[in-house]
Motif scaffolding. Sequence first.
Motif, PDB file in Angstrom:
ATOM      1  N   GLU A 192       0.826  -1.207   0.000  1.00 41.44           N
ATOM      2  CA  GLU A 192       0.000   0.000   0.000  1.00 41.44           C
ATOM      3  C   GLU A 192       0.865   1.265   0.000  1.00 41.44           C
ATOM      4  OE1 GLU A 192      -3.424   0.520  -0.038  1.00 41.44           O
ATOM      5  OE2 GLU A 192      -3.601  -1.577  -0.587  1.00 41.44           O
ATOM      6  N   ARG A 193       1.995   1.180   0.690  1.00 43.63           N
ATOM      7  CA  ARG A 193       2.856   2.358   0.767  1.00 43.63           C
ATOM      8  C   ARG A 193       3.861   2.399  -0.383  1.00 43.63           C
ATOM      9  NH1 ARG A 193       5.059   2.904   6.792  1.00 43.63           N
ATOM     10  NH2 ARG A 193       5.458   5.021   6.052  1.00 43.63           N
ATOM     11  N   GLY A 194       3.798   1.376  -1.223  1.00 40.71           N
ATOM     12  CA  GLY A 194       4.690   1.373  -2.384  1.00 40.71           C
ATOM     13  C   GLY A 194       6.133   1.093  -2.047  1.00 40.71           C
ATOM     14  N   ILE A 195       6.373   0.437  -0.886  1.00 49.79           N
ATOM     15  CA  ILE A 195       7.755   0.184  -0.495  1.00 49.79           C
ATOM     16  C   ILE A 195       8.065  -1.310  -0.415  1.00 49.79           C
ATOM     17  CG2 ILE A 195       8.028   2.363   0.760  1.00 49.79           C
ATOM     18  CD1 ILE A 195       7.437   0.884   3.347  1.00 49.79           C
ATOM     19  N   ALA A 196       7.144  -2.128  -0.928  1.00 51.86           N
ATOM     20  CA  ALA A 196       7.307  -3.577  -0.778  1.00 51.86           C
ATOM     21  C   ALA A 196       8.514  -4.116  -1.533  1.00 51.86           C
ATOM     22  CB  ALA A 196       6.049  -4.291  -1.252  1.00 51.86           C
ATOM     23  N   GLY A 197       8.846  -3.496  -2.654  1.00 48.94           N
ATOM     24  CA  GLY A 197       9.935  -4.029  -3.458  1.00 48.94           C
ATOM     25  C   GLY A 197      11.304  -3.538  -3.018  1.00 48.94           C
ATOM     26  N   MET A 198      11.334  -2.694  -1.974  1.00 54.08           N
ATOM     27  CA  MET A 198      12.609  -2.068  -1.596  1.00 54.08           C
ATOM     28  C   MET A 198      13.418  -2.937  -0.652  1.00 54.08           C
ATOM     29  SD  MET A 198      11.336   1.774  -0.963  1.00 54.08           S
ATOM     30  CE  MET A 198      10.548   2.677  -2.280  1.00 54.08           C
ATOM     31  N   GLY A 199      14.693  -2.641  -0.574  1.00 54.77           N
ATOM     32  CA  GLY A 199      15.575  -3.329   0.362  1.00 54.77           C
ATOM     33  C   GLY A 199      15.214  -2.932   1.781  1.00 54.77           C
ATOM     34  N   ILE A 200      15.697  -3.708   2.741  1.00 56.33           N
ATOM     35  CA  ILE A 200      15.273  -3.538   4.129  1.00 56.33           C
ATOM     36  C   ILE A 200      15.725  -2.185   4.683  1.00 56.33           C
ATOM     37  CG2 ILE A 200      17.269  -4.750   5.144  1.00 56.33           C
ATOM     38  CD1 ILE A 200      13.763  -5.397   6.357  1.00 56.33           C
ATOM     39  N   LYS A 201      16.945  -1.739   4.305  1.00 57.22           N
ATOM     40  CA  LYS A 201      17.458  -0.472   4.843  1.00 57.22           C
ATOM     41  C   LYS A 201      16.619   0.714   4.393  1.00 57.22           C
ATOM     42  CE  LYS A 201      22.333  -1.001   5.956  1.00 57.22           C
ATOM     43  NZ  LYS A 201      23.699  -0.912   5.405  1.00 57.22           N
ATOM     44  N   GLU A 202      16.369   0.740   3.096  1.00 54.45           N
ATOM     45  CA  GLU A 202      15.572   1.812   2.519  1.00 54.45           C
ATOM     46  C   GLU A 202      14.173   1.832   3.147  1.00 54.45           C
ATOM     47  OE1 GLU A 202      14.943   4.810  -0.633  1.00 54.45           O
ATOM     48  OE2 GLU A 202      16.491   4.136   0.734  1.00 54.45           O
ATOM     49  N   ARG A 203      13.666   0.625   3.366  1.00 53.56           N
ATOM     50  CA  ARG A 203      12.323   0.479   3.947  1.00 53.56           C
ATOM     51  C   ARG A 203      12.272   1.047   5.354  1.00 53.56           C
ATOM     52  NH1 ARG A 203       8.111  -4.484   3.383  1.00 53.56           N
ATOM     53  NH2 ARG A 203       6.976  -3.403   5.009  1.00 53.56           N
TER      54      ARG A 203
END
Lengths: 347, 112
Positions: free
Chosen positions: A305-316
Amino acid sequence: MPSKTCVLCQKANAILKRPKTGQQICKECFFTVFETEVHNTITTAKLFKPGDRVAIGASGGKDSTVLAHVMKTLNDRYNYGLQLFLLSIDEGITGYRDDSLETVKRNQIQYDLPLKILSYDELYGWTMDAIVEQIGRKNNCTFCGVFRRQALDRGAAMLEVDHIVTGHNADDIAETVLMNIMRGDIARLGRCTLICTQGEDTIKRSKPFKYAYEKEIVMYAYFKKLDYFSTECIYSPDAYRGHARVFLKDLEAARPSAIIDIIHSGEAFEVAEDVKIKDQQTCQRCGYISSNELCKACALLEGLERGIAGMGIKERRRLEKAAPAPENLRTIPVFPRAPKSNEKLPA
Amino acid sequence: MSTLTLKVEFGGGLELLFSNQRVHNVTIPSTMLASSKDWEATSNDPANVTYLLHWLKDNLLKEREELFLEGDTVRPGILVLINETDWELLGEGDYVLKDKDEIVMISTLHGG
Ligand SMILES: [Zn+2]
Ligand SMILES: [Zn+2]
């Protein structure tokens, strides 16, 4: 080559060499031994009791199609007294699940069983097609696995069933044993051979085909002319499982008992109950059983929903710190805790 | 040249390698002719199932032959029936084909 006589009835021509035993048997004896062995698996493990409501996890593929047929047959033949349902999950994969669901709808009519289809879209607001569009093809199986497990539980709760049976066969279980060994996952190694599992709060799940060879399931479907769908999921090039499967099939070709032998090896690893299991609680957002504040599905859904699912853990982590989850976040409909008849009442 | 006419049926997803067509009526030579660069048949022996497998690979297979054959036989996980009987009871690839035989091949490797 002259035709061979069935070793069981000594009358009809043999049509099958059983992988488990090497016996040459005729069509009628094959149907009888296949069905009777599943019946014996069910009764030995005491999987059901009269009056149980049981959902058959139906994908339209060979295993669940044969399972639906055999469950219906055995329920009638041995008066199990079960109320059977077909439960299908629509992951929202165009060109794959839509076609296989057509097969399940035909099965519903052929076997005269009520069918419930529950979609990722109605439950999570996301189809797998949309998820893959956002996160790409790398981790989509993680999403699908978590979402399917919860979807089956929620569908089962809606149907008020006590029990979900799935079409996992001996080859699948042997393959999982091998994969758990290769990953060093000893806790799962002990658990993956169990015929019946039950979480703290969730519905029972069983595998009546635990000892049924894939070859016999496919031959049964062929000789009974059962209608099933066979295409690989377009998003799941699970390379690791693929290698394990090829390895297993090579072993089976050299020695057919390899499959049962591997299952027995897995069973021999009696693993002490995981002492570190966290206290189970319920998800703060949806009420599903969870070992954290948020269940896995809600955590994954928030990322989407926040559009951060595909990101690496640090960025998240950085983004999550920068802004908390918005108030109006889409959530999964609250999971009703299924009432359990066998629940222990406080003294 | 004398020939054999056979009905070959693919199932379980194997048909996807053969133009997504399940049933094929094929006519093959009744004696083995060396037809493949990696498989030298002994000429003039009667056509057997191993010969048919190579003939299918050379003449009908549209893609990914590694999903169909492994060496001189089908890939493990593909079931073969000859006239409704498990080929394991009939000598597998050594079975000598007759006119109008019906061969069914089913992949067990596709999802359950
Ligand atoms: Zn018999
Ligand atoms: Zn939740």
